[in-house]
Design a protein around this motif. Structure first.
Motif, PDB file in Angstrom:
ATOM      1  N   GLU A  13       0.847  -1.190   0.000  1.00  0.00           N
ATOM      2  CA  GLU A  13       0.000   0.000   0.000  1.00  0.00           C
ATOM      3  C   GLU A  13       0.882   1.238   0.000  1.00  0.00           C
ATOM      4  O   GLU A  13       2.038   1.205   0.419  1.00  0.00           O
ATOM      5  CB  GLU A  13      -0.927   0.009   1.212  1.00  0.00           C
ATOM      6  CG  GLU A  13      -0.172  -0.052   2.532  1.00  0.00           C
ATOM      7  CD  GLU A  13      -1.084  -0.142   3.739  1.00  0.00           C
ATOM      8  OE1 GLU A  13      -2.269   0.214   3.609  1.00  0.00           O
ATOM      9  OE2 GLU A  13      -0.612  -0.545   4.811  1.00  0.00           O
ATOM     10  N   ASP A  38     -14.064  -5.584   1.660  1.00  0.00           N
ATOM     11  CA  ASP A  38     -13.842  -4.180   1.313  1.00  0.00           C
ATOM     12  C   ASP A  38     -12.776  -4.085   0.223  1.00  0.00           C
ATOM     13  O   ASP A  38     -11.903  -4.955   0.075  1.00  0.00           O
ATOM     14  CB  ASP A  38     -13.440  -3.371   2.540  1.00  0.00           C
ATOM     15  CG  ASP A  38     -12.021  -3.669   2.997  1.00  0.00           C
ATOM     16  OD1 ASP A  38     -11.098  -2.970   2.545  1.00  0.00           O
ATOM     17  OD2 ASP A  38     -11.856  -4.621   3.793  1.00  0.00           O
ATOM     18  N   TYR A  40     -10.185  -2.219  -0.235  1.00  0.00           N
ATOM     19  CA  TYR A  40      -8.772  -2.073   0.111  1.00  0.00           C
ATOM     20  C   TYR A  40      -8.136  -3.436   0.367  1.00  0.00           C
ATOM     21  O   TYR A  40      -7.015  -3.714  -0.077  1.00  0.00           O
ATOM     22  CB  TYR A  40      -8.616  -1.176   1.329  1.00  0.00           C
ATOM     23  CG  TYR A  40      -7.316  -0.417   1.328  1.00  0.00           C
ATOM     24  CD1 TYR A  40      -7.198   0.788   0.638  1.00  0.00           C
ATOM     25  CD2 TYR A  40      -6.206  -0.903   1.990  1.00  0.00           C
ATOM     26  CE1 TYR A  40      -6.006   1.487   0.612  1.00  0.00           C
ATOM     27  CE2 TYR A  40      -5.004  -0.207   1.972  1.00  0.00           C
ATOM     28  CZ  TYR A  40      -4.908   0.984   1.288  1.00  0.00           C
ATOM     29  OH  TYR A  40      -3.728   1.666   1.259  1.00  0.00           O
ATOM     30  N   THR A  41      -8.868  -4.299   1.058  1.00  0.00           N
ATOM     31  CA  THR A  41      -8.369  -5.654   1.314  1.00  0.00           C
ATOM     32  C   THR A  41      -8.210  -6.417  -0.003  1.00  0.00           C
ATOM     33  O   THR A  41      -7.203  -7.100  -0.227  1.00  0.00           O
ATOM     34  CB  THR A  41      -9.327  -6.406   2.246  1.00  0.00           C
ATOM     35  OG1 THR A  41      -9.426  -5.702   3.483  1.00  0.00           O
ATOM     36  CG2 THR A  41      -8.844  -7.821   2.508  1.00  0.00           C
ATOM     37  N   GLY A  43      -7.735  -5.071  -2.911  1.00  0.00           N
ATOM     38  CA  GLY A  43      -6.632  -4.465  -3.645  1.00  0.00           C
ATOM     39  C   GLY A  43      -5.282  -4.959  -3.173  1.00  0.00           C
ATOM     40  O   GLY A  43      -4.383  -5.236  -3.975  1.00  0.00           O
ATOM     41  N   GLN A  44      -5.106  -5.095  -1.851  1.00  0.00           N
ATOM     42  CA  GLN A  44      -3.841  -5.588  -1.320  1.00  0.00           C
ATOM     43  C   GLN A  44      -3.574  -7.023  -1.755  1.00  0.00           C
ATOM     44  O   GLN A  44      -2.446  -7.373  -2.139  1.00  0.00           O
ATOM     45  CB  GLN A  44      -3.840  -5.488   0.207  1.00  0.00           C
ATOM     46  CG  GLN A  44      -3.732  -4.064   0.724  1.00  0.00           C
ATOM     47  CD  GLN A  44      -3.539  -4.025   2.227  1.00  0.00           C
ATOM     48  OE1 GLN A  44      -4.099  -4.823   2.960  1.00  0.00           O
ATOM     49  NE2 GLN A  44      -2.752  -3.073   2.692  1.00  0.00           N
ATOM     50  N   VAL A  73      -1.314  -0.808  -3.523  1.00  0.00           N
ATOM     51  CA  VAL A  73      -2.609  -0.147  -3.642  1.00  0.00           C
ATOM     52  C   VAL A  73      -2.410   1.332  -3.325  1.00  0.00           C
ATOM     53  O   VAL A  73      -1.918   1.679  -2.253  1.00  0.00           O
ATOM     54  CB  VAL A  73      -3.632  -0.740  -2.661  1.00  0.00           C
ATOM     55  CG1 VAL A  73      -4.990  -0.056  -2.839  1.00  0.00           C
ATOM     56  CG2 VAL A  73      -3.767  -2.236  -2.863  1.00  0.00           C
ATOM     57  N   ALA A  76      -8.474   3.106  -3.150  1.00  0.00           N
ATOM     58  CA  ALA A  76      -9.631   2.215  -3.129  1.00  0.00           C
ATOM     59  C   ALA A  76     -10.839   3.090  -2.818  1.00  0.00           C
ATOM     60  O   ALA A  76     -10.985   3.584  -1.699  1.00  0.00           O
ATOM     61  CB  ALA A  76      -9.461   1.122  -2.080  1.00  0.00           C
ATOM     62  N   TYR A  77     -11.683   3.301  -3.810  1.00  0.00           N
ATOM     63  CA  TYR A  77     -12.763   4.277  -3.706  1.00  0.00           C
ATOM     64  C   TYR A  77     -14.102   3.574  -3.916  1.00  0.00           C
ATOM     65  O   TYR A  77     -14.360   3.036  -4.999  1.00  0.00           O
ATOM     66  CB  TYR A  77     -12.576   5.381  -4.753  1.00  0.00           C
ATOM     67  CG  TYR A  77     -11.175   5.941  -4.781  1.00  0.00           C
ATOM     68  CD1 TYR A  77     -10.753   6.872  -3.840  1.00  0.00           C
ATOM     69  CD2 TYR A  77     -10.258   5.521  -5.759  1.00  0.00           C
ATOM     70  CE1 TYR A  77      -9.468   7.380  -3.859  1.00  0.00           C
ATOM     71  CE2 TYR A  77      -8.965   6.026  -5.780  1.00  0.00           C
ATOM     72  CZ  TYR A  77      -8.573   6.948  -4.833  1.00  0.00           C
ATOM     73  OH  TYR A  77      -7.290   7.448  -4.855  1.00  0.00           O
ATOM     74  N   GLU A  78     -14.919   3.586  -2.871  1.00  0.00           N
ATOM     75  CA  GLU A  78     -16.220   2.959  -3.006  1.00  0.00           C
ATOM     76  C   GLU A  78     -17.165   3.888  -3.757  1.00  0.00           C
ATOM     77  O   GLU A  78     -17.136   5.104  -3.605  1.00  0.00           O
ATOM     78  CB  GLU A  78     -16.798   2.614  -1.634  1.00  0.00           C
ATOM     79  CG  GLU A  78     -18.066   1.783  -1.735  1.00  0.00           C
ATOM     80  CD  GLU A  78     -18.434   1.102  -0.427  1.00  0.00           C
ATOM     81  OE1 GLU A  78     -19.298   0.214  -0.453  1.00  0.00           O
ATOM     82  OE2 GLU A  78     -17.861   1.476   0.627  1.00  0.00           O
ATOM     83  N   TRP A  94     -16.395  -0.752  -6.261  1.00  0.00           N
ATOM     84  CA  TRP A  94     -15.151  -0.050  -5.955  1.00  0.00           C
ATOM     85  C   TRP A  94     -14.409   0.347  -7.232  1.00  0.00           C
ATOM     86  O   TRP A  94     -14.482  -0.333  -8.245  1.00  0.00           O
ATOM     87  CB  TRP A  94     -14.209  -0.957  -5.145  1.00  0.00           C
ATOM     88  CG  TRP A  94     -14.748  -1.396  -3.828  1.00  0.00           C
ATOM     89  CD1 TRP A  94     -15.554  -2.466  -3.580  1.00  0.00           C
ATOM     90  CD2 TRP A  94     -14.523  -0.766  -2.571  1.00  0.00           C
ATOM     91  NE1 TRP A  94     -15.852  -2.556  -2.237  1.00  0.00           N
ATOM     92  CE2 TRP A  94     -15.223  -1.516  -1.593  1.00  0.00           C
ATOM     93  CE3 TRP A  94     -13.795   0.354  -2.163  1.00  0.00           C
ATOM     94  CZ2 TRP A  94     -15.211  -1.185  -0.242  1.00  0.00           C
ATOM     95  CZ3 TRP A  94     -13.769   0.684  -0.817  1.00  0.00           C
ATOM     96  CH2 TRP A  94     -14.484  -0.078   0.133  1.00  0.00           C
ATOM     97  N   LEU A  96     -10.464   0.741  -7.919  1.00  0.00           N
ATOM     98  CA  LEU A  96      -9.168   0.462  -7.320  1.00  0.00           C
ATOM     99  C   LEU A  96      -8.052   1.006  -8.202  1.00  0.00           C
ATOM    100  O   LEU A  96      -8.152   0.958  -9.438  1.00  0.00           O
ATOM    101  CB  LEU A  96      -8.951  -1.049  -7.148  1.00  0.00           C
ATOM    102  CG  LEU A  96      -9.959  -1.829  -6.306  1.00  0.00           C
ATOM    103  CD1 LEU A  96      -9.562  -3.301  -6.275  1.00  0.00           C
ATOM    104  CD2 LEU A  96     -10.032  -1.270  -4.892  1.00  0.00           C
TER     105      LEU A  96
END
Length: 434
Positions: A13, A38, A40-41, A43-44, A73, A76-78, A94, A96
């Motif tokens: 990240e 989510d 971000y998870t 994406g990682q 990452v 990360a945009y919802e 999302w 990403l």
């Protein structure tokens, strides 16, 4: 101490400002995932899967390895951006952004880059690659189009109008004299560029060497009569090795342009042709099969990349892609995005000449011109060959449509005094599939 810890940080990240845009390819994705996961998870996990890691930790994936080679990452945009509480929902959407270090890619090439930024992610449910920001130092490894828009227009001695193309119809035929005769007629009527259909390449029923010989004889005759040059893009699509061999053979026989089905042959085979110094003629890219990769809104790769950025990187001087005006169910927004990728400034790369095609009729000429300016190829097939007065009249009708736009006269008005145009307008009101 804090600064040192930050430098050694190995989590996949970073902030966007924390990665050097000249050292990373930034990939943007659209994804819909179960509500419990989510972005971000996700994406990682994706960043590690596509760089240093796998589904379980392995001993040699050390902090030092991650620091050098892990993707990160950076966003990360919802959508919509829930930030107070999450409503009851089964899925979350999302955008990403993941940064991939170009040190992982070696010499600039599309196959390994695509394996990196898409690769196994293509099997991760609803996820689509939307765009790529490519570093200048990485793109420097690509030569791009040899001719592009300026070179093609100079070759054809055209300044302030679009280039007029005709695809020979029927698509597949024998003997090759059928196509050569049609090529002569449309060229004599005003066509600048004659193209094989994507379905006709080097077959026993109609060999490339026979077509080049017959077509060039016919087009030389037409060019002398009309006082304008004419190009013939002979389709050399085949296995990679044979495609390169056919290119050499065609040029030895006097071919003044080439054509390749870029998606089915592969971007890098096309690039080998475009970057070969002995291939000194324009190369047209046909993009059949491409919709298998971009048509879904949830999976694959966006059309702006498949039809736009990648074809330009590979060196296409001209690119045939669907127009929203005719028979193709292609969105206007997408069409314009692809045009931008082909023609807007892109480091050192020349602009690729867009060739909107698919059921184009004379009434489409003013609209295309208004949308993208005069630097394009008008891709016409059946509307020339099926003109009530024959293919030569069909070609003349399109040249008259071009003249009408240049003079600022409505097509219908211009068609009153120009028979070929008037007959074309009266014959086809639309080519859309309804």
């Amino acid at each position: 101490m804090g600064e040192k810890n930050y430098e050694l940080r190995t989590a996949p990240e970073a902030l966007p400002e924390g990665v050097d845009p000249e050292e990373y390819i930034i990939a943007t994705y659209y994804t819909i995932q179960p509500s419990w996961l989510d972005g971000y998870t996700l994406g990682q996990a994706a960043a590690l899967e596509q760089s240093t890691g796998t589904w379980t930790p392995v001993p040699k994936e050390t902090p030092e390895v991650r620091k050098l080679h892990a993707a990160r990452v950076i966003g990360a945009y919802e959508v919509p951006p829930y930030q107070w509480q999450l409503p009851k929902t089964d899925e979350r959407t999302w955008i990403l952004q993941i940064a991939f270090p170009i040190r992982n890619l070696g010499e600039p090439n599309l196959p390994l880059m695509l394996s990196t930024v898409v690769g196994n992610l293509s099997a991760a449910g609803k996820i689509k690659l939307l765009d790529l920001n490519l570093p200048k130092k990485w793109v420097q490894g690509f030569k791009g189009p040899k001719f592009g828009i300026p070179g093609l227009k100079k070759l054809l001695k055209i300044k302030d109008r679009p280039i007029l193309n005709n695809m020979i119809k029927p698509c597949v035929y024998s003997p090759c004299e059928i196509g050569a005769d049609l090529a002569y007629e449309v060229a004599a009527g005003g066509v600048d560029l004659v193209k094989d259909d994507e379905l006709l390449a080097d077959m026993e029923l109609n060999k490339v060497e026979d077509r080049v010989t017959k077509f060039m004889e016919a087009l030389d005759k037409a060019s002398e009569e009309k006082g304008e040059p004419t190009l013939y893009t002979v389709n050399i699509t085949d296995r990679p090795k044979k495609t390169l061999e056919l290119a050499e053979k065609a040029i030895d026989l006097g071919a003044n342009a080439l054509m390749v089905n870029i998606i089915t042959v592969g971007y890098e085979t096309f690039r080998d042709l475009a970057e070969d110094p002995s291939i000194n003629v324009p190369i047209l890219a046909h993009t059949d099969f491409s919709a298998t990769m971009y048509a879904s809104p949830y999976y694959g790769v966006d059309a702006r990349l498949i039809l736009g950025k990648f074809c330009r990187l590979a060196g296409a001087d001209i690119e045939v892609y669907p127009a929203p005006y005719g028979k193709a169910p292609f969105m206007k927004d997408t069409y314009m995005q692809v045009w931008r990728e082909l023609t807007f400034p892109f480091y050192h790369l020349k602009p690729t000449t867009p060739m909107p095609a698919g059921g184009i009729i004379v009434q489409n000429v003013p609209q295309i011109w208004a949308d993208i300016g005069s630097d394009f190829v008008i891709g016409v097939g059946g509307a020339m060959h099926a003109h009530p007065d024959g293919p030569r009249a069909g070609a003349t009708a399109f040249r008259q449509a071009i003249e009408a736009v240049q003079k600022g006269i409505p097509l219908e008005k211009y068609g009153e005094d120009h028979k070929e145009l008037g007959r074309a307008i009266g014959t086809w009101k639309t080519s859309k599939i309804v």
